[in-house]
Enzyme design. Structure first.
Site, PDB file in Angstrom:
ATOM      1  N   CYS A 105       0.784  -0.993  -0.049  1.00 38.09           N
ATOM      2  CA  CYS A 105      -0.157   0.108  -0.060  1.00 38.09           C
ATOM      3  C   CYS A 105       0.668   1.098  -0.066  1.00 38.09           C
ATOM      4  CB  CYS A 105      -0.827   0.101   1.269  1.00 38.09           C
ATOM      5  SG  CYS A 105      -1.912   1.594   1.383  1.00 38.09           S
ATOM      6  N   HIS A 147      -8.882  -3.881  -2.289  1.00 38.05           N
ATOM      7  CA  HIS A 147      -8.071  -3.249  -1.541  1.00 38.05           C
ATOM      8  C   HIS A 147      -8.382  -1.618  -1.304  1.00 38.05           C
ATOM      9  CE1 HIS A 147      -3.953  -2.173   0.009  1.00 38.05           C
ATOM     10  NE2 HIS A 147      -4.111  -1.093  -0.522  1.00 38.05           N
ATOM     11  N   GLU A 148      -8.784  -1.149  -2.494  1.00 39.87           N
ATOM     12  CA  GLU A 148      -9.000   0.110  -2.502  1.00 39.87           C
ATOM     13  C   GLU A 148     -10.324   0.755  -1.794  1.00 39.87           C
ATOM     14  OE1 GLU A 148      -7.024   2.224  -3.568  1.00 39.87           O
ATOM     15  OE2 GLU A 148      -5.507   0.689  -4.015  1.00 39.87           O
ATOM     16  N   HIS A 151      -9.991   0.980   1.654  1.00 44.81           N
ATOM     17  CA  HIS A 151      -9.693   2.189   2.087  1.00 44.81           C
ATOM     18  C   HIS A 151     -10.823   3.204   2.635  1.00 44.81           C
ATOM     19  CE1 HIS A 151      -5.282   2.499   1.961  1.00 44.81           C
ATOM     20  NE2 HIS A 151      -5.236   1.924   0.832  1.00 44.81           N
TER      21      HIS A 151
HETATM   22 ZN    ZN Z   1      -3.587   1.040   0.022  1.00 48.06          ZN
END
Ligand code: ZN
Length: 194
Positions: A105, A147-148, A151
């Site tokens: 990341c 993954h995004e 966030h």
């Molecule tokens: Zn990330």
């Protein structure tokens, strides 16, 4: 314009981000800045909270994964063109047997850990023109989206690391939080912020 990337430890990375509305000021510029910032750091995805903006928006360009010769020609071809803007996404379905992949990341430099995720997802989102779309993604493309998406929910991939590995990365995370890291790109540390 390349923006500094928010480092692990900044509270903005822990917020559940807000919906983006179609009148959001300078959205086109923001999206361009996010791509510029991501490319400059050799990333494949960047979410708005990572530049300090708590909005449900992320950009992806998975082209670097297309260089991986271990992948099938079909997957490499697909990844080479997998570039998207996701506004107000919802992962409406996640299916398939969990698979492990070594993630990193841009907000957590020099930490890479294996994370388990579902391989198949269905996502509804608005594109950069606020056109509503529903699409199915699989494999690495799905992985980057997951993954995004984490966030914008205030979740980091290191939260998904368990057991001994979690203990082992503790010091590394603390060092990032206090600014003891020197990635090749500009970062913003909560601790050093006035
Ligand atoms: Zn990330």
């Amino acid at each position: 314009m390349i923006l500094p990337i928010v480092a692990y430890g900044d509270p903005v990375l822990r917020e559940v981000a807000e919906t983006v509305d179609a009148n959001y000021p300078l959205l086109k510029e923001l999206i361009q800045n996010m791509f510029d910032t991501m490319y400059n750091a050799y990333g494949v995805g960047l979410a708005a909270p990572q530049i300090g903006i708590s909005k449900r928006l992320f950009v992806i360009d998975a082209a670097p994964f297309a260089d991986d010769e271990a992948k099938s020609p079909e997957e490499r071809k697909y990844l080479s063109t997998f570039k998207r803007v996701f506004i107000n996404p919802q992962i409406v379905e996640e299916t398939g047997e969990l698979w492990e992949f070594n993630e990193g990341c841009l907000s957590i430099p020099d930490v890479r850990e294996n994370v388990w995720r579902h391989p198949d997802i269905t996502v509804t989102y608005q594109d950069e023109n606020f056109v509503l779309k529903t699409e199915h993604f699989t494999g690495l493309a799905a992985r980057v989206i997951q993954h995004e998406y984490d966030h914008i929910e205030g979740i980091l991939f290191t939260d998904r690391v368990t057991g001994l590995r979690k203990q082992l990365i503790k010091n590394k995370l603390e060092n990032i939080r206090i600014g003891k890291t020197r990635p090749e790109y500009r970062m913003r540390y909560a601790k050093l912020k006035k």
